[in-house]
Design an enzyme around this catalytic site. Structure first.
Site, PDB file in Angstrom:
ATOM      1  N   HIS A 155       0.823  -1.207   0.000  1.00  0.00           N
ATOM      2  CA  HIS A 155       0.000   0.000   0.000  1.00  0.00           C
ATOM      3  C   HIS A 155       0.857   1.257   0.000  1.00  0.00           C
ATOM      4  CE1 HIS A 155      -3.622  -2.416   1.551  1.00  0.00           C
ATOM      5  NE2 HIS A 155      -3.593  -2.338   0.248  1.00  0.00           N
ATOM      6  N   ARG A 158     -18.203   4.922 -10.768  1.00  0.00           N
ATOM      7  CA  ARG A 158     -18.417   3.556 -10.251  1.00  0.00           C
ATOM      8  C   ARG A 158     -19.277   3.644  -8.991  1.00  0.00           C
ATOM      9  NH1 ARG A 158     -12.598   2.727 -11.633  1.00  0.00           N
ATOM     10  NH2 ARG A 158     -12.459   0.871 -12.928  1.00  0.00           N
ATOM     11  N   ARG A 210     -22.377   4.622 -14.022  1.00  0.00           N
ATOM     12  CA  ARG A 210     -22.463   3.191 -14.270  1.00  0.00           C
ATOM     13  C   ARG A 210     -23.346   2.581 -13.186  1.00  0.00           C
ATOM     14  NH1 ARG A 210     -17.685  -0.763 -14.022  1.00  0.00           N
ATOM     15  NH2 ARG A 210     -17.562  -0.229 -11.835  1.00  0.00           N
ATOM     16  N   GLU A 269     -17.367  -5.210 -22.051  1.00  0.00           N
ATOM     17  CA  GLU A 269     -16.282  -5.791 -21.251  1.00  0.00           C
ATOM     18  C   GLU A 269     -16.316  -7.314 -21.265  1.00  0.00           C
ATOM     19  OE1 GLU A 269     -16.441  -3.958 -17.384  1.00  0.00           O
ATOM     20  OE2 GLU A 269     -18.587  -4.130 -17.217  1.00  0.00           O
ATOM     21  N   ASN A 295     -10.501  -3.451 -18.425  1.00  0.00           N
ATOM     22  CA  ASN A 295     -10.019  -4.251 -17.289  1.00  0.00           C
ATOM     23  C   ASN A 295     -10.651  -5.634 -17.322  1.00  0.00           C
ATOM     24  OD1 ASN A 295      -8.977  -1.797 -16.674  1.00  0.00           O
ATOM     25  ND2 ASN A 295     -10.366  -1.352 -14.995  1.00  0.00           N
ATOM     26  N   ASP A 296     -11.957  -5.655 -17.558  1.00  0.00           N
ATOM     27  CA  ASP A 296     -12.641  -6.947 -17.640  1.00  0.00           C
ATOM     28  C   ASP A 296     -12.492  -7.571 -19.017  1.00  0.00           C
ATOM     29  OD1 ASP A 296     -13.773  -7.682 -15.137  1.00  0.00           O
ATOM     30  OD2 ASP A 296     -15.014  -5.893 -15.276  1.00  0.00           O
ATOM     31  N   ARG A 355      -7.942 -11.026 -13.287  1.00  0.00           N
ATOM     32  CA  ARG A 355      -7.251  -9.733 -13.155  1.00  0.00           C
ATOM     33  C   ARG A 355      -6.680  -9.482 -11.768  1.00  0.00           C
ATOM     34  NH1 ARG A 355     -12.377  -5.534 -13.738  1.00  0.00           N
ATOM     35  NH2 ARG A 355     -11.380  -4.112 -12.298  1.00  0.00           N
ATOM     36  N   CYS A 402     -13.169   3.171 -20.613  1.00  0.00           N
ATOM     37  CA  CYS A 402     -13.004   3.589 -19.218  1.00  0.00           C
ATOM     38  C   CYS A 402     -12.140   2.612 -18.429  1.00  0.00           C
ATOM     39  CB  CYS A 402     -14.358   3.791 -18.553  1.00  0.00           C
ATOM     40  SG  CYS A 402     -15.357   2.297 -18.569  1.00  0.00           S
TER      41      CYS A 402
HETATM   42  C1  PEP Z   1     -13.430  -2.310 -16.662  1.00  0.00           C
HETATM   43  O1  PEP Z   1     -13.733  -3.494 -16.481  1.00  0.00           O
HETATM   44  O2  PEP Z   1     -12.575  -1.936 -17.496  1.00  0.00           O
HETATM   45  C2  PEP Z   1     -14.062  -1.257 -15.870  1.00  0.00           C
HETATM   46  C3  PEP Z   1     -13.866   0.008 -16.131  1.00  0.00           C
HETATM   47  O3  PEP Z   1     -14.834  -1.647 -14.820  1.00  0.00           O
HETATM   48  P1  PEP Z   1     -14.266  -2.149 -13.396  1.00  0.00           P
HETATM   49  O4  PEP Z   1     -12.785  -1.947 -13.399  1.00  0.00           O
HETATM   50  O5  PEP Z   1     -14.974  -1.329 -12.373  1.00  0.00           O
HETATM   51  O6  PEP Z   1     -14.681  -3.585 -13.408  1.00  0.00           O
HETATM   52 MG    MG Z   2     -15.536  -3.946 -15.375  1.00  0.00          MG
END
Ligand code: PEP
Ligand code: MG
Length: 577
Positions: A192, A299, A335, A434, A457-458, A468, A505
């Protein structure tokens, strides 16, 4: 004599300054025998210390959320959990009654035991949490003994802090003080402290092992947080070359900041939108500070966390109204609830699943619980008259889900109409892309959506079958993988064919190396953590759209993620000189 140490690069950048060594904070705890009649008073002292500590952490958390962002503030959630750990509290009270010693001493003994257990855990991540337990434990001890914590406020000149270990609290205390870098003997990349150093934009090298034994207060230090190198008492040539590098780096940062309030436009006039990702309304000040043009991802699930009940429609409404008004005339994309995966809510009884990322997540949960979903939808609709709000659904995997969600949205609208509550009937509704099935059927989804937002990210985790959150397979998590790039291109092309816009995003949107390629592929909006906005704007303003398109074309021809990465990094260096 010049000495060079190699450690782990925790936060990038170069700093040069005198060393300021801080010792391990050993709090001396007196051992006192107490009378049985003193036990209630000792318990009361303990409770007061816990309450005081909680207040301190919550205040620190709020300050960090405002100054740095919610992700950094969340680090202290781990501290609050330690603070509320029933096992620790009960052990202290039962030993206090049995051993009849002062509570500070008993607590310090219990703390030692827990630190010992944590530090022996094999798992790297859990081991790192030892410093969280230590950090919060010391806070409680200080409060029990009425001791003030030494901060960095009095420093007259910029120094490099040298310590065996630095807690996240100490790192937070460096904010806006005369600390230009820090180095530690222990610690890893995932600590951290390292996360915090990055957000504070203070270069840091950790895990040096012998920093405190080799460095004395007053030694001249060069900290290269990008390479993980520390040079003690450098010779003149080394010093000069690092002065040059530091000056260059500072020049670059200043150049980024100089364009932060200018539009994100290529040399030949192609505009894109640079917006921010937030988790809490408090982060709006950071967006303004860094020149963000709206919010591309709000978020909202954080709204549901750390509480015992579900947020009411009114609470949702007030938060969204505030954000809409504050960001007006810029757009805000809210979202809808994305729980599950790695985000859990205690107040909704959700059974634990073997594979939560493939389970009852996000829109799947909302479609099954329209009662919970509609509360949020009505609040977003009501807030839509106070600014420019859009909404989007997470984890859409088929057009059916999108249609079902839109049907519930229509019901929510009808309920408001029946009560004569105003809302923006034309509010734009988007789908997050995603899941690979969504990316591959973007042309179909475009029939039911007003815009897309790619959640890389997803999307990366699902396309490449890489959890992830799992460090062991992190090397496979490649945004530059040709499969990911092809999906992104497919989504952008399908959306544009249907006449709708596409944003991104996921973290990839704020990665400097990818920006030019994404501009070239035609991405319309980039949403990212506020502090990277100036750099991304600078990069976009340095190219023509033809150059960006050529980079995208070339990158799409490459066969491996590594080749793509090398190619786009090279191009970025070439363009930025
Ligand atoms: C993603 O999945 O890229 C995203 C922006 O949503 P989160 O990271 O909140 O799952
Ligand atoms: Mg996501």
């Amino acid at each position: 004599m010049m000495i060079k140490l190699k450690g782990i690069a925790a936060a990038a950048g170069i700093s040069i300054g005198p060393a300021y060594k801080i010792g391990k904070e050993d709090i001396v705890v007196p051992r006192q025998v107490i009378q049985e009649s003193d036990i209630p008073l000792q318990i009361q002292l303990f409770e007061e210390a816990l309450i005081k500590t909680r207040k301190e952490i919550v205040e620190l958390q709020k300050k960090i959320a405002t100054d740095l962002g919610q992700e950094e503030a969340q680090i202290f959630d781990a501290h609050l959990l330690v603070l509320e750990d029933r096992m620790i509290i009960e052990e202290v009270i039962s030993r206090l009654k049995k051993e009849r010693l002062n509570v500070a001493f008993i607590f310090s003994e219990v703390l030692k035991k827990y630190i010992d257990v944590f530090s022996k855990i094999e798992d790297e991540y859990l081991k790192e949490r030892t410093s969280d337990v230590n950090d919060v434990g010391k806070r409680i001890l200080r409060n029990l003994l009425g001791k003030e914590r030494k901060g960095f406020e009095g420093l007259k000149e910029k120094v490099v802090v040298v310590a065996h270990d630095i807690s996240p609290s100490d790192t937070a205390a460096m904010h806006k003080q005369n600390v230009c870098a820090f180095v530690t003997d222990i610690g890893g990349k995932t600590s951290h402290t390292a996360i915090m150093a990055k957000s504070l934009e203070i270069p840091a090298v950790v895990g040096l092992e012998e920093a405190t034994s080799k460095i004395k207060t007053g030694d001249t230090l060069i900290i290269d947080g990008t390479m993980g190198v520390v040079i003690i008492n450098p010779d003149n040539d080394t010093l000069n070359s690092y002065w040059e590098a530091e000056k260059k780096l500072k020049g670059i940062t200043d150049a980024f900041l100089a364009v932060k309030d200018l539009p994100a436009v290529t040399i030949d006039g192609k505009h894109v939108t640079i917006s921010a990702n937030i988790e809490l309304p408090e982060e709006i000040s950071a967006i303004r500070l860094h020149g963000g043009q709206g919010i591309g991802l709000y978020r909202t699930e954080f709204f549901y966390m750390n509480r015992k009940d579900l947020p009411s429609e009114e609470e949702h409404y007030q938060a969204y109204k505030y954000v809409a008004e504050e960001m007006n005339p810029h757009e805000v994309i809210i979202r809808t609830l994305d729980l599950g995966g790695d985000k859990f809510l205690s107040q909704l009884e959700i059974p634990s699943e073997m594979k939560p990322f493939l389970g009852w997540r996000a829109i799947r949960f909302c479609l099954a619980r329209p009662d919970v979903f509609k509360i949020q939808l009505r609040a977003i609709l009501r807030a839509s008259v106070h600014g420019k709000l859009k909404l989007m659904y997470p984890m859409i995997s088929s057009i059916d889900e999108l249609m079902q969600a839109n049907k519930i949205l229509e019901e929510a609208k009808e309920e408001l109409r029946n009560k004569d509550i105003p809302f923006d009937d034309d509010i734009e509704v988007g789908a997050m892309i995603e899941v690979p099935s969504a990316a591959l059927t973007a042309d179909l989804l475009a029939r039911e959506a007003d815009f897309f937002s790619i959640g890389t990210n997803d999307l990366i985790q699902y396309s490449l079958a890489v959890d992830r959150t799992n460090e062991k397979v992190a090397y496979l998590y490649e945004p530059s993988h040709p499969a990911v790039l092809r999906m992104i291109k497919n989504v952008i092309d399908a959306a544009h064919k249907a006449g709708i816009k596409v944003g991104m995003c996921g973290e990839m949107a704020g990665e400097p190396a990818f920006v030019l390629m994404l501009v070239g592929l035609g991405l319309d909006e980039f949403s990212m953590p506020p502090f990277v906005i100036p750099e991304i704007k600078y990069i976009i303003r340095s190219v023509t759209s033809q150059q960006a398109e050529a980079i995208a074309r070339e990158a799409m021809l490459l066969a491996t993620g590594r080749e793509v990465e090398e190619y786009i990094q090279g191009k970025l260096r070439e363009i930025l000189g």
